[in-house]
Write a protein that holds these residues in place. Sequence first.
Motif, PDB file in Angstrom:
ATOM      1  N   GLY A 149       1.259   6.280  -6.927  1.00 45.84           N
ATOM      2  CA  GLY A 149       0.085   7.111  -7.219  1.00 45.84           C
ATOM      3  C   GLY A 149       0.384   8.589  -7.068  1.00 45.84           C
ATOM      4  N   SER A 150       1.189   8.918  -6.060  1.00 54.05           N
ATOM      5  CA  SER A 150       1.541  10.324  -5.886  1.00 54.05           C
ATOM      6  C   SER A 150       2.412  10.825  -7.039  1.00 54.05           C
ATOM      7  CB  SER A 150       2.279  10.506  -4.555  1.00 54.05           C
ATOM      8  OG  SER A 150       3.493   9.751  -4.547  1.00 54.05           O
ATOM      9  N   ARG A 188       0.163  11.190 -10.023  1.00 55.09           N
ATOM     10  CA  ARG A 188      -0.653  12.401  -9.869  1.00 55.09           C
ATOM     11  C   ARG A 188       0.179  13.652 -10.140  1.00 55.09           C
ATOM     12  NH1 ARG A 188      -2.864   9.326  -5.572  1.00 55.09           N
ATOM     13  NH2 ARG A 188      -1.377  10.255  -4.096  1.00 55.09           N
ATOM     14  N   MET A 235       0.829  -1.200   0.000  1.00 50.49           N
ATOM     15  CA  MET A 235       0.000   0.000   0.000  1.00 50.49           C
ATOM     16  C   MET A 235       0.864   1.250   0.000  1.00 50.49           C
ATOM     17  SD  MET A 235      -3.113  -0.941  -0.211  1.00 50.49           S
ATOM     18  CE  MET A 235      -3.941   0.567   0.225  1.00 50.49           C
ATOM     19  N   GLY A 236       2.006   1.190   0.726  1.00 52.06           N
ATOM     20  CA  GLY A 236       2.902   2.342   0.720  1.00 52.06           C
ATOM     21  C   GLY A 236       3.491   2.603  -0.667  1.00 52.06           C
ATOM     22  N   ASP A 265       0.876   4.015  -2.858  1.00 51.09           N
ATOM     23  CA  ASP A 265       0.655   5.425  -2.545  1.00 51.09           C
ATOM     24  C   ASP A 265       1.750   6.289  -3.165  1.00 51.09           C
ATOM     25  OD1 ASP A 265      -1.619   4.803  -1.172  1.00 51.09           O
ATOM     26  OD2 ASP A 265      -0.615   4.675   0.786  1.00 51.09           O
ATOM     27  N   GLN A 266       3.021   5.776  -3.089  1.00 53.68           N
ATOM     28  CA  GLN A 266       4.120   6.550  -3.671  1.00 53.68           C
ATOM     29  C   GLN A 266       3.976   6.671  -5.189  1.00 53.68           C
ATOM     30  OE1 GLN A 266       7.733   4.689  -2.425  1.00 53.68           O
ATOM     31  NE2 GLN A 266       7.545   5.327  -0.272  1.00 53.68           N
TER      32      GLN A 266
END
Length: 365
Positions: free
Chosen positions: A92-93, A96, A85-86, A89-90
Motif C-alpha cells: 500500500g505504501s 501510494r 498485514m505488514g 502495508d508495504q
Amino acid sequence: MTEQQETQATSQESAAPRQSPAAEPTHASPAPAKQHKGRAGVIMGAVAILIALGLTGGLYYHGHQGAMAQQAELGQLKQQLADVMGRLDQSGSKERTQLGELGKQQLTLQEELKGLQNRVLDLNDKRPNDWMLAESEYLVRMAGRKLWLEHDLVSAITLLGNADERIKALNDPSLMPIRKALAEDIAKLKAMPRVDREGLTLKLAALEDQIDQLPLSNVTMPTAEEQANQAVSSNPDEWESNLKKNWVKFTENFITIRRRDGAVEALISPQQEIYLRENLKTKLLQAQLAVYREQQALYEDSIDKASRWLAQYFDTENSATHYLQGELDKLKGEQIQFDYPDRFSTQALLEQVLTERLQRIATGN
C-alpha cells in the motif's frame, strides 16, 4: 462435591463421641459392629473423594493441554496475520508512492498542455489564417499528381489557380514570392500544347467500326491485244500471209490464245479476309491505347500499318476506303507525347514557409 463429602465425614466423626451414655446400648457386643460400619463408610467416602479428585485432575490436565495447543495455534495465526498485514502495508505504501508520482506527472502534463494551448491561441491571434497556407500547399501537391500521373493539364492548371486564390486571400506581403512562382508554373502549363485524347480515341473507334463495310480490291485483268485482220488476200505474192491466216482460222476451233501484259493480283480466301479485318481493327485499338499512355512510337506504327494494309488489300477507288485512308493520314501527324516539368517551383517555397511557421509554433516565438 468433594468438600461436601469431607464436611459430612468430619461431621460424622465429631458426632460420634458426642453421644450421651444414655444413648449407647446396654449390651456390649453391638458397639464394635457399629464402629466397624462407620469406619467402612469413612473409607468408602475417602475412596470416592480420591476418585473424584483423579477424574477432576485428569479432566483439568486434558483441558489444560488442549488450551495450550489452541493458544499455540492462535499465536501462529496471529503471527501470519501480522506478516500479511505488514506486506499489505508495504504494498500500500508503494502504491501510494506511485500514485503520488503519477499525480505529480499529471499535474506537470496539465501545465504543459495549458502552456501549449496558450501558445496556440497566441499564434491564432497573430496569424488566424495560416491553415489556408497549408491548404494551398496541398492543392499544389494535388496538381503535381494530376500532371505527372494522369497527364491532365486542365486539372493541374485549375488546382494551381485555386492555390493562388487562397494565398491571395491571406493578404500577406511576405507571400508574394510564392504567388510569383505560382504564376510562372501556371504560365508554363498553359503554354504546353493540349491533346484532345477523348476526341482522338473517339475518331479511331469510329474508323474501326467502318472496317467491316470496306470492299476488298477485285482482280484487275490487263487489256487484251487487238487481233490482226485475218482476211485472206487475193494477191499471190502474199501466200505466206494467207497461209498463216488460214492456219489461225483452223486452230481457233481448238485453242484460243490472247496475250495480256501486266501482273494479276489473286483474291484472298474468306478466312484470310476475316483475319485481315480483325488485324486492322487491332491496330486501331493499339493506337487508342497509345493515346492514353502517350506512346508516340506505338501510335505512329499502328496508324502506319493500318494505312498500308488498307491500300494493299482494299478497293482504294471506293469512297469509304478513300475517306478512311485520308483520316488515317491526318491522325498519323498528331503529337500525343510531351515533356512535362518535373517539379513546381511553388512547392519548394511553400514547404519552406510552412516549416518555418511550424518551428515558431514549437518554440513559442
